[in-house]
Design a protein around this motif. Sequence first.
Motif, PDB file in Angstrom:
ATOM      1  N   PRO A 156       0.825  -1.223   0.000  1.00 20.49           N
ATOM      2  CA  PRO A 156       0.000   0.000   0.000  1.00 20.49           C
ATOM      3  C   PRO A 156       0.855   1.268   0.000  1.00 20.49           C
ATOM      4  CG  PRO A 156      -0.813  -1.573   1.614  1.00 20.49           C
ATOM      5  CD  PRO A 156       0.509  -2.105   1.137  1.00 20.49           C
ATOM      6  N   VAL A 157       2.029   1.189   0.613  1.00 19.22           N
ATOM      7  CA  VAL A 157       2.935   2.353   0.601  1.00 19.22           C
ATOM      8  C   VAL A 157       3.512   2.543  -0.801  1.00 19.22           C
ATOM      9  CG1 VAL A 157       5.055   3.334   1.591  1.00 19.22           C
ATOM     10  CG2 VAL A 157       3.467   2.042   3.055  1.00 19.22           C
ATOM     11  N   ARG A 158       3.860   1.436  -1.452  1.00 19.19           N
ATOM     12  CA  ARG A 158       4.333   1.559  -2.844  1.00 19.19           C
ATOM     13  C   ARG A 158       3.247   2.208  -3.696  1.00 19.19           C
ATOM     14  NH1 ARG A 158       6.670  -4.216  -2.172  1.00 19.19           N
ATOM     15  NH2 ARG A 158       4.748  -4.910  -3.183  1.00 19.19           N
ATOM     16  N   GLY A 159       2.006   1.839  -3.441  1.00 17.34           N
ATOM     17  CA  GLY A 159       0.890   2.426  -4.188  1.00 17.34           C
ATOM     18  C   GLY A 159       0.800   3.938  -4.012  1.00 17.34           C
ATOM     19  N   GLU A 160       1.145   4.418  -2.801  1.00 14.34           N
ATOM     20  CA  GLU A 160       1.084   5.869  -2.538  1.00 14.34           C
ATOM     21  C   GLU A 160       1.977   6.650  -3.511  1.00 14.34           C
ATOM     22  OE1 GLU A 160      -0.741   7.598  -0.309  1.00 14.34           O
ATOM     23  OE2 GLU A 160      -1.738   5.769   0.366  1.00 14.34           O
ATOM     24  N   TYR A 161       3.152   6.093  -3.844  1.00 11.53           N
ATOM     25  CA  TYR A 161       4.036   6.779  -4.790  1.00 11.53           C
ATOM     26  C   TYR A 161       3.331   6.941  -6.137  1.00 11.53           C
ATOM     27  CZ  TYR A 161       8.002   5.983  -1.624  1.00 11.53           C
ATOM     28  OH  TYR A 161       8.856   5.986  -0.561  1.00 11.53           O
ATOM     29  N   LEU A 162       2.549   5.923  -6.511  1.00  8.60           N
ATOM     30  CA  LEU A 162       1.857   5.985  -7.804  1.00  8.60           C
ATOM     31  C   LEU A 162       0.761   7.054  -7.784  1.00  8.60           C
ATOM     32  CD1 LEU A 162       3.530   3.448  -8.219  1.00  8.60           C
ATOM     33  CD2 LEU A 162       1.553   2.382  -9.279  1.00  8.60           C
ATOM     34  N   ILE A 191       5.350  -0.311 -16.309  1.00  9.76           N
ATOM     35  CA  ILE A 191       6.155   0.160 -15.178  1.00  9.76           C
ATOM     36  C   ILE A 191       5.327   0.237 -13.888  1.00  9.76           C
ATOM     37  CG2 ILE A 191       7.339   2.227 -14.289  1.00  9.76           C
ATOM     38  CD1 ILE A 191       8.344   2.648 -17.223  1.00  9.76           C
ATOM     39  N   LEU A 192       4.101   0.752 -13.989  1.00 12.44           N
ATOM     40  CA  LEU A 192       3.347   1.008 -12.757  1.00 12.44           C
ATOM     41  C   LEU A 192       2.924  -0.291 -12.059  1.00 12.44           C
ATOM     42  CD1 LEU A 192       1.410   4.153 -14.017  1.00 12.44           C
ATOM     43  CD2 LEU A 192       3.519   4.062 -12.672  1.00 12.44           C
ATOM     44  N   PRO A 193       2.357  -1.273 -12.769  1.00 15.20           N
ATOM     45  CA  PRO A 193       2.084  -2.551 -12.082  1.00 15.20           C
ATOM     46  C   PRO A 193       3.356  -3.225 -11.570  1.00 15.20           C
ATOM     47  CG  PRO A 193       0.844  -2.421 -14.124  1.00 15.20           C
ATOM     48  CD  PRO A 193       1.812  -1.267 -14.133  1.00 15.20           C
ATOM     49  N   ALA A 194       4.439  -3.168 -12.361  1.00 15.32           N
ATOM     50  CA  ALA A 194       5.696  -3.810 -11.917  1.00 15.32           C
ATOM     51  C   ALA A 194       6.163  -3.179 -10.610  1.00 15.32           C
ATOM     52  CB  ALA A 194       6.764  -3.672 -12.999  1.00 15.32           C
ATOM     53  N   LEU A 195       6.044  -1.865 -10.508  1.00 11.03           N
ATOM     54  CA  LEU A 195       6.494  -1.167  -9.296  1.00 11.03           C
ATOM     55  C   LEU A 195       5.615  -1.517  -8.098  1.00 11.03           C
ATOM     56  CD1 LEU A 195       7.344   2.464 -10.492  1.00 11.03           C
ATOM     57  CD2 LEU A 195       8.950   0.651  -9.815  1.00 11.03           C
ATOM     58  N   VAL A 196       4.308  -1.477  -8.283  1.00 15.86           N
ATOM     59  CA  VAL A 196       3.433  -1.700  -7.132  1.00 15.86           C
ATOM     60  C   VAL A 196       3.603  -3.137  -6.621  1.00 15.86           C
ATOM     61  CG1 VAL A 196       1.194  -2.476  -8.083  1.00 15.86           C
ATOM     62  CG2 VAL A 196       1.259  -0.840  -6.197  1.00 15.86           C
ATOM     63  N   GLU A 205      -4.291   7.983 -20.301  1.00  9.12           N
ATOM     64  CA  GLU A 205      -4.245   6.533 -20.057  1.00  9.12           C
ATOM     65  C   GLU A 205      -3.275   6.203 -18.930  1.00  9.12           C
ATOM     66  OE1 GLU A 205      -4.842   4.828 -24.427  1.00  9.12           O
ATOM     67  OE2 GLU A 205      -3.776   3.408 -23.152  1.00  9.12           O
ATOM     68  N   ALA A 206      -2.163   6.940 -18.904  1.00  7.72           N
ATOM     69  CA  ALA A 206      -1.173   6.700 -17.840  1.00  7.72           C
ATOM     70  C   ALA A 206      -1.715   7.162 -16.487  1.00  7.72           C
ATOM     71  CB  ALA A 206       0.130   7.417 -18.168  1.00  7.72           C
ATOM     72  N   ILE A 207      -2.467   8.259 -16.491  1.00  5.65           N
ATOM     73  CA  ILE A 207      -3.068   8.745 -15.241  1.00  5.65           C
ATOM     74  C   ILE A 207      -4.046   7.692 -14.709  1.00  5.65           C
ATOM     75  CG2 ILE A 207      -4.604  10.500 -14.244  1.00  5.65           C
ATOM     76  CD1 ILE A 207      -3.347  12.486 -16.360  1.00  5.65           C
ATOM     77  N   ASP A 208      -4.903   7.209 -15.602  1.00  8.43           N
ATOM     78  CA  ASP A 208      -5.874   6.182 -15.190  1.00  8.43           C
ATOM     79  C   ASP A 208      -5.154   4.935 -14.674  1.00  8.43           C
ATOM     80  OD1 ASP A 208      -7.790   7.950 -16.108  1.00  8.43           O
ATOM     81  OD2 ASP A 208      -8.079   6.934 -18.031  1.00  8.43           O
ATOM     82  N   THR A 209      -4.103   4.560 -15.376  1.00 10.46           N
ATOM     83  CA  THR A 209      -3.350   3.364 -14.966  1.00 10.46           C
ATOM     84  C   THR A 209      -2.681   3.580 -13.616  1.00 10.46           C
ATOM     85  OG1 THR A 209      -2.997   2.759 -17.276  1.00 10.46           O
ATOM     86  CG2 THR A 209      -1.508   1.762 -15.668  1.00 10.46           C
ATOM     87  N   ALA A 210      -2.185   4.799 -13.386  1.00  8.86           N
ATOM     88  CA  ALA A 210      -1.518   5.073 -12.107  1.00  8.86           C
ATOM     89  C   ALA A 210      -2.502   4.944 -10.943  1.00  8.86           C
ATOM     90  CB  ALA A 210      -0.894   6.468 -12.127  1.00  8.86           C
ATOM     91  N   TYR A 211      -3.724   5.445 -11.136  1.00  9.45           N
ATOM     92  CA  TYR A 211      -4.710   5.316 -10.048  1.00  9.45           C
ATOM     93  C   TYR A 211      -5.117   3.854  -9.859  1.00  9.45           C
ATOM     94  CZ  TYR A 211      -5.042  10.339  -9.406  1.00  9.45           C
ATOM     95  OH  TYR A 211      -4.743  11.637  -9.115  1.00  9.45           O
ATOM     96  N   GLY A 240      -2.026   2.018  -8.423  1.00  8.79           N
ATOM     97  CA  GLY A 240      -1.753   2.449  -7.049  1.00  8.79           C
ATOM     98  C   GLY A 240      -2.695   1.772  -6.061  1.00  8.79           C
ATOM     99  N   SER A 241      -3.964   1.691  -6.429  1.00  9.46           N
ATOM    100  CA  SER A 241      -4.921   1.081  -5.501  1.00  9.46           C
ATOM    101  C   SER A 241      -4.724  -0.433  -5.420  1.00  9.46           C
ATOM    102  CB  SER A 241      -6.354   1.431  -5.891  1.00  9.46           C
ATOM    103  OG  SER A 241      -6.660   0.857  -7.136  1.00  9.46           O
TER     104      SER A 241
END
Length: 477
Positions: free
Chosen positions: A67-73, A164-169, A108-114, A117-118
């Motif tokens: 959940p903390v990793r998600g906060e960065y996103l 990148i975003l799913p890999a990071l979270v 699309e990247a904004i939507d993906t980040a949210y 992140g969640s």
Amino acid sequence: MTAATPELLNRIDNVSVPALAGATLDIRSPATGTLVARAPRSSADDVARAATAARKAFLTWSTTPAPVRGEYLFKAAANLVARKEEIARVMAEEMGKRLEEARGDIQEAIDTAYYAGSEGRRLFGRTAPSELKHKMGFTLRRPIGTVGVITAWNFPVAVPSWKILPALVCGNTIVWKPAEEAPRSGHLFAETLWDAGLPAGVLNVVHGYGEEVGAAIVAHPEIAVLTFTGSTNVGRMIAETAGRMLKHVSLEMGGKNPVIVMPDADIDLALDGILWGAFGTAGQRCTATSRVIAVGDVGERLLPRLVERAKALRLGDPLDPAVEVGPVVSERQRQRIHGYVETARHEGGAVLCGGAIPTDGPLARGWFYPPTLVDQVRPGSTLAMEEVFGPVLAVLRAGSFDEAVRIANEVPYGLSSSIYTRDVNAALRAVESIEAGITYVNAPTIGAEAHFPFGGVKATGNGHREGGWEPYEFFTE
Ligand code: UN1
């Protein structure tokens, strides 16, 4: 180069550095030929440094609570919202996509980040009763290690964000090579993550060519996972190396996406969808409509209007809001596109509009190619089978729904597809019988939503999906 031309650097372990060998490459606007940026031309040595930083960062990032990793996103998403217009302009300028489409790319990247992140609060495992008395079993998802990300220029922000975003979270660290044709918009996307406070070494960016940087990422023994969007030929080479080295690999490659138009279709709706699908982003999407399969007599009603509307599309500067079709990315691509049209002519195709490189006025300065319609394309001919990646639409005829589906399926690819009809039975039969990862009904072949899986069958992919709930399986064990 003027004093104002941006000079990009690699970013390794949160330090901005030039390529070790000091080499650079020039980025030119496809609309005007002007120099818009200079990027490092990196080598295997730069990749090795990035891989070392990523391995080191994995120790702390993988144990940071999800959940903390998600906060960065979430913070990166807010940064993207704030910088959307700035990044969209950079994108339009460096790779030639219209400003409005560039905004869509970033959205699309904004939507993906949210979404991603969640997902930090939802990396579910399962529990089940054990065979043993007073015991239970459970599973949990663990990050894998360092992910090598190699992406194409046509979606310089959206597609990298899917990876990148799913890999990071999930807790992995990254070495990313943005496309050499669009390094700056990629770099700005990464900046929104660094500015969110991402710890050093978690996301490393190494700019350069596929043959140099991409190949080094693929072959690096400490990069355990590879995710790639690009051509089927390159994807095949990546899979070969990944196979030998037992790496996990996710590939998103070519398409030859059909639209079937049934005789009962809403013609106005079909026209809008075909034009947008075929000529949006100058046809440079892996989901672009590249074949219209007209069933029965619908061709006689559809084609004259399609030609008229394609001819009327305004070609020009992607920053001009009145322009409907921008340039293609490079002279090399343009020659390739034109080569396909010439081959189609030799193979009996009738070019109804477009098909010639503009030589006058401002269009002569850039890599423009007009929206092109080729009728009388025979099933099995080159234009019916191969991906063009440009504003060229092949028209094929079918006598029946079944024949249309047969034609739709006789290509090596299977990414997106569409059918225009008012018959619910035909629509659902298309969904179940077209060999494609995605089938739209009464909508164009292009577009994607962050919460749905995206990907294709046959030579388009190797079975993995991006988007939605799928990538969390791929990026964990
Ligand atoms: C791609 O062209 O590589 O389908 C991906 C679309 C995009 C994704 C395309 N959102 O239009």
